[in-house]
Write an enzyme that holds these catalytic residues in place. Structure first.
Site, PDB file in Angstrom:
ATOM      1  N   CYS A  63      11.124   3.363  -4.058  1.00  0.00           N
ATOM      2  CA  CYS A  63      10.733   2.021  -3.615  1.00  0.00           C
ATOM      3  C   CYS A  63      10.221   1.168  -4.774  1.00  0.00           C
ATOM      4  CB  CYS A  63       9.667   2.143  -2.533  1.00  0.00           C
ATOM      5  SG  CYS A  63       8.899   0.587  -2.108  1.00  0.00           S
ATOM      6  N   GLY A 106      28.409  -2.248   4.026  1.00  0.00           N
ATOM      7  CA  GLY A 106      27.803  -3.545   4.349  1.00  0.00           C
ATOM      8  C   GLY A 106      26.448  -3.406   5.013  1.00  0.00           C
ATOM      9  N   ILE A 134      21.160  -2.480   1.862  1.00  0.00           N
ATOM     10  CA  ILE A 134      21.144  -2.364   0.397  1.00  0.00           C
ATOM     11  C   ILE A 134      22.343  -3.089  -0.209  1.00  0.00           C
ATOM     12  CG2 ILE A 134      21.302  -0.746  -1.551  1.00  0.00           C
ATOM     13  CD1 ILE A 134      19.741   1.267   0.176  1.00  0.00           C
ATOM     14  N   LEU A 150      24.148  -5.535   1.035  1.00  0.00           N
ATOM     15  CA  LEU A 150      24.096  -6.992   1.197  1.00  0.00           C
ATOM     16  C   LEU A 150      23.038  -7.623   0.296  1.00  0.00           C
ATOM     17  CD1 LEU A 150      24.572  -7.270   5.067  1.00  0.00           C
ATOM     18  CD2 LEU A 150      26.275  -7.651   3.282  1.00  0.00           C
ATOM     19  N   VAL A 193      37.709   2.679   2.391  1.00  0.00           N
ATOM     20  CA  VAL A 193      38.098   2.911   1.003  1.00  0.00           C
ATOM     21  C   VAL A 193      38.742   4.292   0.946  1.00  0.00           C
ATOM     22  CG1 VAL A 193      37.244   3.185  -1.355  1.00  0.00           C
ATOM     23  CG2 VAL A 193      36.238   1.457   0.133  1.00  0.00           C
ATOM     24  N   LEU A 211      12.653   4.196   5.577  1.00  0.00           N
ATOM     25  CA  LEU A 211      11.980   2.944   5.240  1.00  0.00           C
ATOM     26  C   LEU A 211      10.628   3.258   4.621  1.00  0.00           C
ATOM     27  CD1 LEU A 211      12.716   1.001   8.551  1.00  0.00           C
ATOM     28  CD2 LEU A 211      13.731   0.535   6.326  1.00  0.00           C
ATOM     29  N   HIS A 231       0.397 -25.675  13.522  1.00  0.00           N
ATOM     30  CA  HIS A 231       1.462 -26.666  13.319  1.00  0.00           C
ATOM     31  C   HIS A 231       1.235 -27.388  11.989  1.00  0.00           C
ATOM     32  CE1 HIS A 231       4.341 -29.819  14.185  1.00  0.00           C
ATOM     33  NE2 HIS A 231       3.434 -30.700  13.780  1.00  0.00           N
TER      34      HIS A 231
END
EC number: 1.8.1.4
Lengths: 516, 144
Positions: A90, A230, A233, A235, A287, A370, A495
């Site tokens: 990481c 896709g 990682i 992307l 592939v 993760l 806001h």
């Protein structure tokens, strides 16, 4: 002595006191005598290492968080890491360096394409890749050194080397600086993480054929880049090099990008946006072969269900087909620990292997790979040792893709709910109707809620848009607390902020949004 | 004020404060399948290891019970690759089912002593290595 499965700092310290005062020896119980023998023996030649309460193999996110937590809880803890710097994948070659490149490449891209209409005229904009990489390295080294400081602060012994099991309580360490060492622990935590799965038939050289490790350290912008896979990682790294001027083509076997967990509607939306930014996508494509023997790399692809084959040329190919647990050289076979078909070490609900004092957390066991999931597990695993309870809710682990716009989600998606036959309702709100997004001129995306049709309880939150990675925290909290969309909708949001889109999406689930 | 009162009377928020955190006195520590695991049950090796590991001391009595249970479990699940705990019994052996405190005193009963050679390997005397014997014979000179 059979309670060695849990730390016994008190018992040991009293035994040590007895040994320091020989007058007490006559009053020692038989078991304490044994303990004394062990301690005396430990001072001898055969067992030079002191026994720790907890030995952690791996100094990545799982390992270092566990080490710090254990130190805070008063355990004698050692953390073994062979990389030479703490933080694991990481911090060193994953989340952190890629975020540095993503942010800086986004600024570069924005200055090139998106500042004129904001009233900013700029001159000649040039990329200094060496400096961009240096900025990345500075971020990484600052953070890894920060962990070393935290180790010192929390009395964690940091052992630089590769650990392997000698027996169920002993870890031999091949020290990075040469030589060997042995560490013994009452409890051992395996947190060795994961590595990129290589693509069969393509040899990784981290120059022309790269994993994410190589993709964050390219020395020049490739003219053409092919990303195999896709997922998140692929992307993210594809985005970086696309923004810096590379022609990026993503080849994905499945019919959608984003990987498991991403809502289909969101996946389609982000694909459109990334395509607008210049990335090309070949979905449902496999592939079949790769050849990196020439100057560039040639990749043979064909439709996943069979079809006409074609060859793609690239300067660099990024293999981003997933990650696999990393347990190589750990000596699991020596202590009889088993892995499942995917290489994950088998554990129970308290992270124990079949050998109860050896626990496993992070990427090398079950659950999503993760960093934040690993952190949660690290704290829980140490709490199981010291407090006998821990908590990780695997149904409320957020996922974020740091493209621009960002994509983030937590909980279930529509596909999963349909599969389970759950009756649900959907509410969404586009950022085009959000005042802050409008002023930022950054209105791509939306917030989408999925809630139980009957009870209104939130089942999933999916966001595509600016700052989605930060905004998902509110969704995760809502999911963790079992909130309804009405609970969120009736909560005041400042806001003008992007988070108003979150509130209005919740409102649109149980009633109607005001501004859309 | 009035609208809020009316609203509170009709709306039931799902988020509720549960009060000060309390840790239950009895937490079930028996091994269960990990929530993110692909299977709902643990491999048979968990039960086998744990039943074999408990041999002496205060767990001994339990071991006999769990040993019998393990036999029953093995008989029941001889055809399958995983062990499902029989109802009302501790799954996957006795270890982990209770906290160390609940297991009672670790001291042997009066008049009883533990034999070092019966202890698990980590508590036994470690064999002298050739290098260590050499070190003793040479008064430490061989270490340098």
């Amino acid at each position: 002595m059979f309670k060695q499965l849990i730390p016994r700092a008190t018992a040991r310290s009293s035994a040590l006191r007895s040994i320091q005062h020989p007058s007490h020896v006559s009053r020692l119980s038989p078991s304490t005598s044994l303990l004394q023998d062990r301690i005396v023996q430990r001072r001898g030649y055969a067992t030079p290492a002191e026994e720790k309460d907890l030995v952690i193999i791996g100094g990545g996110v799982a390992g270092y968080v566990a080490a710090i937590k254990a130190g805070q809880e008063g355990l004698k803890v050692a953390c073994i890491e062979k990389r030479g710097s703490l933080g694991g994948t990481c911090l060193n070659v994953g989340c952190i360096p890629s975020k540095s490149l993503l942010e800086n490449s986004r600024i570069y891209h924005q200055i090139q394409h998106d500042v004129k209409n904001r009233g900013i005229d700029v001159g000649d904009v040039k990329l200094n890749l060496t400096q961009m990489m240096k900025a990345k390295d500075t971020s990484v080294s600052g953070l890894t050194k920060g962990i070393e400081f935290l180790f010192k602060k929390n009395n964690v012994e940091y052992i630089k080397g590769a650990g392997r099991f000698e027996d169920q309580n002993t870890v031999a360490v091949d020290l990075t600086d040469g030589g060997n060492s042995v560490v013994r622990g009452k409890n051992i935590l395996i947190a060795t993480g994961s590595e990129a799965t290589p693509f069969p038939g393509l040899e990784i050289d981290e120059k022309k054929v790269v994993t994410s490790n190589g993709a964050i350290a390219l020395t020049e912008v490739p003219k053409k880049m092919i990303v195999i896979g896709g997922g998140i990682i692929g992307l993210e790294m594809g985005s970086v090099w696309s923004r810096l001027g590379s022609e990026v083509t993503v080849v994905e076997f499945l019919g959608a990008i984003g990987g498991p967990g991403m809502d289909a509607e969101i996946a389609k939306s982000i694909q459109k946006t990334l395509a607008k930014q210049g990335m090309k996508f070949m979905l449902n494509t496999k592939v079949t072969n790769g050849d990196a023997s020439g100057e560039g790399v040639k990749i043979d692809v064909e439709a996943a269900k069979g079809g006409k084959a074609q060859t793609l040329d690239a300067d660099v190919v990024l293999c981003a087909i997933g990650r696999r647990p990393y347990t190589q050289g750990l000596g699991l076979d020596k202590i009889g620990l088993e892995t499942d078909s995917k290489g994950r070490i088998v554990i129970d609900s308290e992270y124990r292997t079949k050998i109860p004092h050896i626990r496993v957390i992070g990427d090398c066991t079950f659950g999503p790979m993760l960093a934040h999931k690993a952190e949660e597990e690290a704290v829980a695993a140490v709490e199981y040792l010291t407090k006998s309870y821990g908590h990780v809710n695997y149904n409320a682990i957020p996922a974020v893709m740091y493209t621009h716009p960002e994509v983030a989600w937590v909980g279930q998606n529509e596909q999963e709910l349909k599969e389970e036959g759950v009756k649900y309702k959907v509410g969404s709100f586009p950022f085009t109707a959000n005042s802050r997004a409008k002023t930022n001129l950054d209105t791509e995306g939306m917030v989408k809620f999925l809630a139980d049709a009957e009870t209104d309880r939130i089942l999933g939150v999916h966001i595509i848009g600016p700052n989605a990675g930060e905004m998902i925290a509110e969704g995760t909290l809502a999911l963790e607390y079992g909130a309804s969309t009405e609970d969120v909708g009736r909560t005041s949001h400042a806001h003008p902020t992007l988070s108003e889109a979150f509130k209005e999406a919740a409102m649109s689930t149980y009633a109607k949004a005001i501004h859309y | 004020m009035q609208p809020t009162r009316i609203l509170r009377a009709t709306r039931q928020p799902l988020i509720k404060f549960l009060g000060k955190r309390n840790v239950p006195k009895n937490i079930d520590h028996t091994p269960h399948a990990h929530p993110a695991a692909p299977n709902d049950s643990l491999p048979e090796s968990f039960a086998q290891y744990r039943n074999r590991a408990i041999q002496h001391g205060p767990l001994g009595g339990q071991q006999q019970q769990t040993g019998q249970r393990a036999q029953q479990q093995q008989q029941q699940s001889s055809a399958s690759s995983t062990v499902a705990p029989p109802s009302g019994m501790e799954p996957y052996g006795g270890i982990g089912g209770k906290s160390g405190k609940q297991l009672g005193d670790i001291q042997p009963a009066k008049g009883q002593f533990f034999d070092r050679d019966e202890l698990p390997a980590r508590f036994r005397r470690r064999p002298f290595s050739e290098a260590e014997m050499e070190a003793v014979d040479s008064a430490g000179a061989s270490m340098w």
